[in-house]
Write a protein that holds these residues in place. Structure first.
Motif, PDB file in Angstrom:
ATOM      1  N   VAL A   1      25.186 -10.053 -55.957  1.00  0.00           N
ATOM      2  CA  VAL A   1      25.615  -8.862 -55.218  1.00  0.00           C
ATOM      3  C   VAL A   1      25.903  -7.755 -56.230  1.00  0.00           C
ATOM      4  O   VAL A   1      26.942  -7.126 -56.218  1.00  0.00           O
ATOM      5  CB  VAL A   1      26.854  -9.137 -54.316  1.00  0.00           C
TER       6      VAL A   1
ATOM      7  N   ARG B   1      35.957 -11.314 -60.363  1.00  0.00           N
ATOM      8  CA  ARG B   1      34.824 -11.331 -59.437  1.00  0.00           C
ATOM      9  C   ARG B   1      34.956 -12.459 -58.414  1.00  0.00           C
ATOM     10  O   ARG B   1      34.580 -12.308 -57.257  1.00  0.00           O
ATOM     11  CB  ARG B   1      33.515 -11.447 -60.212  1.00  0.00           C
TER      12      ARG B   1
ATOM     13  N   LYS C   1      37.437 -11.309 -55.902  1.00  0.00           N
ATOM     14  CA  LYS C   1      36.785 -10.303 -55.051  1.00  0.00           C
ATOM     15  C   LYS C   1      35.859 -10.967 -54.039  1.00  0.00           C
ATOM     16  O   LYS C   1      35.813 -10.579 -52.869  1.00  0.00           O
ATOM     17  CB  LYS C   1      36.027  -9.301 -55.916  1.00  0.00           C
ATOM     18  N   LEU C   2      35.110 -11.983 -54.464  1.00  0.00           N
ATOM     19  CA  LEU C   2      34.236 -12.716 -53.547  1.00  0.00           C
ATOM     20  C   LEU C   2      35.057 -13.317 -52.403  1.00  0.00           C
ATOM     21  O   LEU C   2      34.692 -13.190 -51.239  1.00  0.00           O
ATOM     22  CB  LEU C   2      33.477 -13.815 -54.295  1.00  0.00           C
TER      23      LEU C   2
ATOM     24  N   ALA D   1      37.983 -12.336 -51.294  1.00  0.00           N
ATOM     25  CA  ALA D   1      38.499 -11.252 -50.451  1.00  0.00           C
ATOM     26  C   ALA D   1      37.400 -10.620 -49.603  1.00  0.00           C
ATOM     27  O   ALA D   1      37.556 -10.462 -48.384  1.00  0.00           O
ATOM     28  CB  ALA D   1      39.175 -10.191 -51.319  1.00  0.00           C
ATOM     29  N   ASP D   2      36.277 -10.290 -50.228  1.00  0.00           N
ATOM     30  CA  ASP D   2      35.185  -9.625 -49.511  1.00  0.00           C
ATOM     31  C   ASP D   2      34.595 -10.504 -48.410  1.00  0.00           C
ATOM     32  O   ASP D   2      34.217 -10.012 -47.354  1.00  0.00           O
ATOM     33  CB  ASP D   2      34.068  -9.213 -50.471  1.00  0.00           C
ATOM     34  N   GLN D   3      34.501 -11.801 -48.681  1.00  0.00           N
ATOM     35  CA  GLN D   3      33.906 -12.729 -47.715  1.00  0.00           C
ATOM     36  C   GLN D   3      34.941 -13.278 -46.738  1.00  0.00           C
ATOM     37  O   GLN D   3      34.582 -13.977 -45.792  1.00  0.00           O
ATOM     38  CB  GLN D   3      33.223 -13.899 -48.441  1.00  0.00           C
ATOM     39  N   GLY D   4      36.219 -12.993 -46.955  1.00  0.00           N
ATOM     40  CA  GLY D   4      37.271 -13.519 -46.100  1.00  0.00           C
ATOM     41  C   GLY D   4      37.277 -15.041 -46.093  1.00  0.00           C
ATOM     42  O   GLY D   4      37.464 -15.660 -45.040  1.00  0.00           O
TER      43      GLY D   4
END
Length: 179
Positions: A121, A137, A140-141, A143-146
């Motif tokens: 990504v 990272r 973040k993965l 958090a971004d993907q829940g």
């Protein structure tokens, strides 16, 4: 991007938890596993020795299909009666699909991710980056993907005293040590 599974890094036992500018994580009593979802959508769960584990962990395989192309390093664990149950992991390895399904229903597995080796990504192969960058990272993965169970982000602290308290508090649940 070339899609290849890296060799997992291995921990080395020491007598005492070192001091200094370190990140500390719990050492889980489970199966070390690399989970990958390649750009075409194929998912593989491989042991440290390279054995394909998908059939024994269908809940992790299914959950990985929702991830972006990624390679995660972590630990497969099963909780039973309030502690990690390594023997329940072993029961998954040589069972028929119906028996594995029964195990999934009674004691589902979780994947504790502690490192991000590749993500498609915008970052690509991140395995050569310093730990703090890979960890950022990975967070973040999540958090971004829940991401929620069966996915677990391995707890991490920069505080040695906190890591030592984890060992005292979490050892009865099956945590083997601190990395």
């Amino acid at each position: 991007m070339e899609w290849r599974l890296p060799e997992p890094m291995l921990a080395k036992a020491v007598e005492d938890l070192p001091t200094g500018p370190f990140a500390y994580e719990a050492k889980w009593d489970g199966f070390r596993a690399i989970v990958s979802r390649n750009p075409s959508g194929a998912v593989e769960i491989r042991s440290r020795q390279g054995t394909l584990l998908n059939a024994g962990f269908p809940e992790i395989t299914a959950g990985a299909r929702d991830l972006p192309p990624v390679i995660l390093d972590g630990e497969l664990v099963i909780w039973h009666d309030g502690r990690l149950a390594f023997e329940r992991l072993l029961r998954r390895l040589t069972r028929r699909p119906a028996s594995v399904a029964a195990e999934v229903n009674s004691t589902p597995a979780h994947y504790v991710a502690f490192d991000l080796l590749s993500v498609d990504v915008g970052d690509g192969d991140v395995a050569r980056l310093p730990y703090r960058d890979r960890r950022a990272r990975l967070e973040k993965l999540f958090a971004d993907q829940g991401l929620m169970p069966p996915w677990t982000l391995c707890p991490m602290t920069l505080d040695r005293d906190e890591a030592l308290s984890w060992m005292r508090e979490w050892a009865p649940a099956g945590i083997e040590g601190i990395l």
